[in-house]
Design a protein around this motif. Structure first.
Motif, PDB file in Angstrom:
ATOM      1  N   ALA A  52       0.993  -0.950  -0.039  1.00 39.93           N
ATOM      2  CA  ALA A  52      -0.269   0.176   0.243  1.00 39.93           C
ATOM      3  C   ALA A  52       0.886   0.982   0.370  1.00 39.93           C
ATOM      4  CB  ALA A  52      -1.091  -0.033   1.381  1.00 39.93           C
ATOM      5  N   MET A  57      -0.976   4.451  -0.576  1.00 45.67           N
ATOM      6  CA  MET A  57      -2.376   4.299  -0.197  1.00 45.67           C
ATOM      7  C   MET A  57      -2.008   3.937   1.076  1.00 45.67           C
ATOM      8  SD  MET A  57      -3.793   1.855  -3.224  1.00 45.67           S
ATOM      9  CE  MET A  57      -5.328   1.402  -3.031  1.00 45.67           C
ATOM     10  N   THR A  58      -3.048   3.913   1.994  1.00 46.51           N
ATOM     11  CA  THR A  58      -3.079   3.990   3.145  1.00 46.51           C
ATOM     12  C   THR A  58      -4.144   2.359   3.299  1.00 46.51           C
ATOM     13  OG1 THR A  58      -5.964   3.962   3.576  1.00 46.51           O
ATOM     14  CG2 THR A  58      -4.391   5.929   3.723  1.00 46.51           C
ATOM     15  N   ARG A  60      -5.621   0.502   4.761  1.00 41.60           N
ATOM     16  CA  ARG A  60      -7.253   0.566   4.166  1.00 41.60           C
ATOM     17  C   ARG A  60      -7.891   0.347   3.379  1.00 41.60           C
ATOM     18  NH1 ARG A  60     -11.540   0.178   8.259  1.00 41.60           N
ATOM     19  NH2 ARG A  60     -13.723   1.349   7.350  1.00 41.60           N
ATOM     20  N   GLU A  61      -7.777   1.528   2.459  1.00 42.39           N
ATOM     21  CA  GLU A  61      -7.950   1.460   1.213  1.00 42.39           C
ATOM     22  C   GLU A  61      -7.318  -0.044  -0.148  1.00 42.39           C
ATOM     23  OE1 GLU A  61      -7.210   6.485   0.414  1.00 42.39           O
ATOM     24  OE2 GLU A  61      -6.104   5.062   0.494  1.00 42.39           O
ATOM     25  N   TYR A  62      -6.189  -0.061   0.431  1.00 45.52           N
ATOM     26  CA  TYR A  62      -4.910  -1.091  -0.308  1.00 45.52           C
ATOM     27  C   TYR A  62      -6.272  -2.334  -0.399  1.00 45.52           C
ATOM     28  CZ  TYR A  62      -2.103  -4.307  -2.313  1.00 45.52           C
ATOM     29  OH  TYR A  62      -1.353  -5.327  -2.533  1.00 45.52           O
ATOM     30  N   LEU A  64      -9.351  -2.480   0.938  1.00 46.21           N
ATOM     31  CA  LEU A  64     -10.440  -2.567   0.271  1.00 46.21           C
ATOM     32  C   LEU A  64     -11.456  -2.989  -0.818  1.00 46.21           C
ATOM     33  CD1 LEU A  64     -12.078   0.737   1.718  1.00 46.21           C
ATOM     34  CD2 LEU A  64     -13.299  -1.657   2.294  1.00 46.21           C
ATOM     35  N   GLU A  65      -9.964  -3.103  -1.644  1.00 44.03           N
ATOM     36  CA  GLU A  65      -9.160  -3.226  -2.900  1.00 44.03           C
ATOM     37  C   GLU A  65      -9.478  -4.940  -3.349  1.00 44.03           C
ATOM     38  OE1 GLU A  65     -10.047  -1.742  -6.112  1.00 44.03           O
ATOM     39  OE2 GLU A  65     -10.185   0.400  -4.784  1.00 44.03           O
TER      40      GLU A  65
END
Length: 73
Positions: A52, A57-58, A60-62, A64-65
């Motif tokens: 990430a 990215m954070t 959390r974002e990674y 979620l992906e």
């Protein structure tokens, strides 16, 4: 009588809390599955964090992906 979810709906719990709603079991299952999806062994979490950061990215974002797509890229 409740209407079935429209096409494209993820079947998640209702946004409002209804005490007499028989969806209590579904809500419990939904929360349990969500909690389980975010748990990862430490070595996987560290690998995701490193990747990430490489992508800007954070964590959390990674994550979620990964959860949305079912795999990482």
């Amino acid at each position: 009588m409740t209407m079935p979810a429209p096409p494209g709906h993820n079947g998640g719990p209702p946004l409002e809390d209804e005490d007499d709603d028989p969806a209590g079991w579904r809500l419990w299952c939904w929360r349990r599955a969500r909690k389980k999806a975010w748990k990862a062994p430490p070595e996987i979490a560290l690998r995701r964090l490193a990747r990430a950061e490489e992508l800007g990215m954070t964590y959390r974002e990674y994550t979620l992906e990964i959860l949305e797509r079912g795999h990482y890229q």
